[in-house]
Design a protein around this motif. Sequence first.
Motif, mmCIF file in Angstrom:
data_model
loop_
_atom_site.group_PDB
_atom_site.id
_atom_site.type_symbol
_atom_site.label_atom_id
_atom_site.label_comp_id
_atom_site.label_asym_id
_atom_site.label_seq_id
_atom_site.Cartn_x
_atom_site.Cartn_y
_atom_site.Cartn_z
ATOM 1 N N GLY A 259 9.447 1.167 -12.686
ATOM 2 C CA GLY A 259 9.040 -0.111 -13.300
ATOM 3 C C GLY A 259 8.597 -1.183 -12.327
ATOM 4 N N TYR A 260 8.229 -0.796 -11.106
ATOM 5 C CA TYR A 260 7.717 -1.795 -10.149
ATOM 6 C C TYR A 260 6.293 -2.173 -10.510
ATOM 7 C CZ TYR A 260 11.603 -0.977 -6.904
ATOM 8 O OH TYR A 260 12.830 -0.896 -6.327
ATOM 9 N N SER A 261 5.941 -3.434 -10.291
ATOM 10 C CA SER A 261 4.541 -3.836 -10.446
ATOM 11 C C SER A 261 3.801 -3.484 -9.156
ATOM 12 C CB SER A 261 4.457 -5.341 -10.716
ATOM 13 O OG SER A 261 4.868 -6.057 -9.559
ATOM 14 N N ASP A 262 2.461 -3.474 -9.238
ATOM 15 C CA ASP A 262 1.676 -3.141 -8.039
ATOM 16 C C ASP A 262 1.966 -4.123 -6.910
ATOM 17 O OD1 ASP A 262 0.577 -0.966 -9.296
ATOM 18 O OD2 ASP A 262 -1.197 -2.051 -10.023
ATOM 19 N N GLU A 263 2.093 -5.397 -7.279
ATOM 20 C CA GLU A 263 2.352 -6.433 -6.270
ATOM 21 C C GLU A 263 3.690 -6.188 -5.549
ATOM 22 O OE1 GLU A 263 1.207 -7.041 -9.319
ATOM 23 O OE2 GLU A 263 -0.831 -7.638 -8.706
ATOM 24 N N GLU A 264 4.692 -5.826 -6.333
ATOM 25 C CA GLU A 264 6.020 -5.556 -5.729
ATOM 26 C C GLU A 264 5.946 -4.372 -4.773
ATOM 27 O OE1 GLU A 264 9.349 -6.941 -9.011
ATOM 28 O OE2 GLU A 264 8.148 -5.167 -9.460
ATOM 29 N N VAL A 265 5.220 -3.330 -5.203
ATOM 30 C CA VAL A 265 5.110 -2.136 -4.351
ATOM 31 C C VAL A 265 4.431 -2.489 -3.039
ATOM 32 C CG1 VAL A 265 4.056 0.174 -4.173
ATOM 33 C CG2 VAL A 265 5.122 -0.548 -6.312
ATOM 34 N N VAL A 266 3.363 -3.295 -3.126
ATOM 35 C CA VAL A 266 2.617 -3.674 -1.921
ATOM 36 C C VAL A 266 3.466 -4.598 -1.054
ATOM 37 C CG1 VAL A 266 0.598 -4.988 -1.105
ATOM 38 C CG2 VAL A 266 0.331 -3.318 -2.940
ATOM 39 N N ASN A 267 4.038 -5.635 -1.674
ATOM 40 C CA ASN A 267 4.803 -6.624 -0.893
ATOM 41 C C ASN A 267 6.020 -5.991 -0.202
ATOM 42 O OD1 ASN A 267 3.014 -8.606 -1.643
ATOM 43 N ND2 ASN A 267 4.292 -9.350 -3.337
ATOM 44 N N GLN A 268 6.652 -5.065 -0.887
ATOM 45 C CA GLN A 268 7.849 -4.441 -0.304
ATOM 46 C C GLN A 268 7.505 -3.219 0.541
ATOM 47 O OE1 GLN A 268 11.042 -3.918 -3.249
ATOM 48 N NE2 GLN A 268 10.226 -5.673 -4.376
ATOM 49 N N ARG A 269 6.206 -2.943 0.657
ATOM 50 C CA ARG A 269 5.706 -1.826 1.470
ATOM 51 C C ARG A 269 6.414 -0.511 1.078
ATOM 52 N NH1 ARG A 269 2.932 -4.042 5.881
ATOM 53 N NH2 ARG A 269 3.370 -6.246 6.207
ATOM 54 N N LEU A 270 6.449 -0.287 -0.208
ATOM 55 C CA LEU A 270 7.108 0.933 -0.684
ATOM 56 C C LEU A 270 6.200 2.161 -0.550
ATOM 57 C CD1 LEU A 270 8.834 -0.580 -3.872
ATOM 58 C CD2 LEU A 270 9.868 -0.108 -1.642
ATOM 59 N N THR A 271 4.901 1.916 -0.390
ATOM 60 C CA THR A 271 3.956 3.017 -0.108
ATOM 61 C C THR A 271 3.063 2.579 1.055
ATOM 62 O OG1 THR A 271 2.287 2.141 -1.617
ATOM 63 C CG2 THR A 271 3.856 3.721 -2.552
ATOM 64 N N LYS A 272 2.141 3.448 1.419
ATOM 65 C CA LYS A 272 1.250 3.098 2.545
ATOM 66 C C LYS A 272 0.082 2.225 2.098
ATOM 67 C CE LYS A 272 -1.361 7.411 2.197
ATOM 68 N NZ LYS A 272 -1.771 8.643 2.855
ATOM 69 N N TYR A 273 -0.053 1.969 0.793
ATOM 70 C CA TYR A 273 -1.204 1.189 0.283
ATOM 71 C C TYR A 273 -0.906 -0.297 0.406
ATOM 72 C CZ TYR A 273 -2.369 5.801 -1.180
ATOM 73 O OH TYR A 273 -2.624 7.143 -1.148
ATOM 74 N N SER A 274 -1.880 -0.991 1.025
ATOM 75 C CA SER A 274 -1.613 -2.373 1.405
ATOM 76 C C SER A 274 -2.149 -3.394 0.408
ATOM 77 C CB SER A 274 -2.194 -2.664 2.797
ATOM 78 O OG SER A 274 -3.573 -2.322 2.787
ATOM 79 N N THR A 275 -2.945 -2.935 -0.577
ATOM 80 C CA THR A 275 -3.427 -3.884 -1.586
ATOM 81 C C THR A 275 -3.178 -3.308 -2.970
ATOM 82 O OG1 THR A 275 -5.643 -2.931 -1.689
ATOM 83 C CG2 THR A 275 -5.296 -4.693 -0.062
ATOM 84 N N PRO A 276 -3.012 -4.198 -3.945
ATOM 85 C CA PRO A 276 -2.790 -3.703 -5.321
ATOM 86 C C PRO A 276 -3.950 -2.868 -5.828
ATOM 87 C CG PRO A 276 -2.177 -6.003 -5.161
ATOM 88 C CD PRO A 276 -2.837 -5.657 -3.864
ATOM 89 N N ASP A 277 -5.190 -3.216 -5.425
ATOM 90 C CA ASP A 277 -6.352 -2.468 -5.913
ATOM 91 C C ASP A 277 -6.365 -1.042 -5.381
ATOM 92 O OD1 ASP A 277 -7.275 -4.500 -7.449
ATOM 93 O OD2 ASP A 277 -8.630 -5.317 -5.897
ATOM 94 N N SER A 278 -6.099 -0.926 -4.088
ATOM 95 C CA SER A 278 -6.093 0.419 -3.506
ATOM 96 C C SER A 278 -4.971 1.262 -4.112
ATOM 97 C CB SER A 278 -5.942 0.344 -1.986
ATOM 98 O OG SER A 278 -4.728 -0.283 -1.638
ATOM 99 N N LEU A 279 -3.879 0.608 -4.391
ATOM 100 C CA LEU A 279 -2.735 1.304 -5.003
ATOM 101 C C LEU A 279 -3.101 1.759 -6.420
ATOM 102 C CD1 LEU A 279 0.301 2.095 -4.791
ATOM 103 C CD2 LEU A 279 0.824 -0.141 -5.754
ATOM 104 N N LYS A 280 -3.782 0.871 -7.144
ATOM 105 C CA LYS A 280 -4.165 1.166 -8.523
ATOM 106 C C LYS A 280 -5.148 2.340 -8.565
ATOM 107 C CE LYS A 280 -4.183 -2.648 -10.960
ATOM 108 N NZ LYS A 280 -4.648 -3.922 -11.503
ATOM 109 N N MET A 281 -6.102 2.315 -7.627
ATOM 110 C CA MET A 281 -7.082 3.407 -7.557
ATOM 111 C C MET A 281 -6.402 4.737 -7.252
ATOM 112 S SD MET A 281 -10.406 1.785 -5.672
ATOM 113 C CE MET A 281 -11.107 3.364 -5.323
ATOM 114 N N LYS A 282 -5.473 4.679 -6.314
ATOM 115 C CA LYS A 282 -4.756 5.908 -5.941
ATOM 116 C C LYS A 282 -3.958 6.434 -7.116
ATOM 117 C CE LYS A 282 -3.317 9.179 -3.369
ATOM 118 N NZ LYS A 282 -4.260 10.260 -3.021
#
Lengths: 202, 300
Positions: free
Chosen positions: A158-181
């Motif tokens: 239930g993490y939002s894209d922003e939370e994932v990026v801000n907390q560096r939970l993955t290697k994706y550094s922007t919400p857009d790149s995370l969303k695309m992936k």
Amino acid sequence: MRILDWFTSGNPCKQFDSNERLFEGLRKLETAAILCLQAKALPSVKKAVAGHGLPDEKADEILNSATLVFLQKIECGAYQFQGYSPLTYFIEIAKRQALMATRSAKKAMQPLENLPETADPDHVDLLRRQDAADTVRLLLDQLGQPCNDVIRLYHIDGYSDEEVVNQRLTKYSTPDSLKMKRSDCMKKLVQLAQQWKTSTNI
Amino acid sequence: MEDFDQYLSGKMDAEGRRRFEQKIATDPALQAELRVREGLRQLRLEAKVAQASTARREWERHRNWRRILVGCAIAGLFGLAVFVWVKKEPLPPTPPATQWPNQEAAPTSEPLQPTDEEEIAPVLPEKKTTEPIQQPIAEAKPNLDQLPPPADFPNLRGEDVEAYELKKLLDQVWYAQYPPAGFKLDGAFEEADALLMGREYEKAYGKLQRLERKLPDNDTLRMMKGFCLMYMGEGTEAIRYFDAVGEQPLPTQQLLEWYRGQCLLLSGKREDALVVFRKIAADPKHSYQRQGKTAVRFLE
């Protein structure tokens, strides 16, 4: 101070002073709201479990499966708040789950032809969704990283894209790149599910 | 994707739902995607329920401990209340303290003269050995406040008039104190001393008897044994011990002299006792002069 907290944490429902507030909490899948619901229902569930001749340890299982059914009903709109206590409805679900557990236990011991058909739509639906969940868990493992994390963080944890990026939970550094992936990973997951369905013929 | 979200969250209207289900029924890819999305939603719910279930078990554990603590606290308070209540209950009335004979304070004035009635018609005593005996106690030289309560009346042989008169006479004359002023004891005599203080003369005598084997030549032992015998009514034996006491300071000598007089009277040697009492009464420096005068008055 911790001792004081320990003593004052007696009521898990203190922040849910109304039925509506509790329903809202359940709809948003707040842990505190689920805890409140389960704590309130526990005595009735234990009574129902004992009433059906099930062992005490089953109460926990019944409580959790009833919670899954109830939350699913709230999520899909089958249960809507109409001013009544969600607890009353929940206890009815739990009682039916206890009955289903009794019948399952009997089925395990007696020939099937001796038992009448005991289909409970909620229970059948729960079993179907649990089966789907098991399949997805399996497929996520097959999918591997980073897709497993990308999908799990968003859809399960239930993490939002922003939370994932801000907390560096993955290697994706922007919400857009995370969303695309994630979109790519979902496509792969669906393909795997399609292949899996064909191979198992379900 | 939005269609799936709407469909699964129940936000799709009935017509849209029907059309979407028709579409899914003919498209295996959509069926697979529906299954994946349902599975993901279920996994999310399961994760949330598992989280809440863990919290609930923790809450149950805390609740149980709280119940135990509260139960213990209530039991403790109840126990305390019972304890306080029991403590507050009035105790049954205690029997009055045993009135030892001759326990009253010594009169400081001259002892009463025998009344005419007593002289004319003496009444035979009842067969009671614990009868309180009023004793005149004389001068203040021996500190009267420190006087131990005198013992029961010493043993007397026979219950005839003569014995009664002797008893009555002893009642009027008797004076003894334990411990005597300036009497010092070492460790060996502690037990006997305690027994004497407790007026258990026979037990004290037994202790001293045993002690005598270890300390055959001890003046303190002789004094104490004589004192015991005097109170046990064995005047002659008591005199033997008092006479065996060696050289002593003047107050002790005077005390022993007084005791000798009493012991003579105890053993029925009235005339000999009178001689001793007269001597004491005649000596203005004698600590027991007043007792001596009283004794002489009663004996003459």
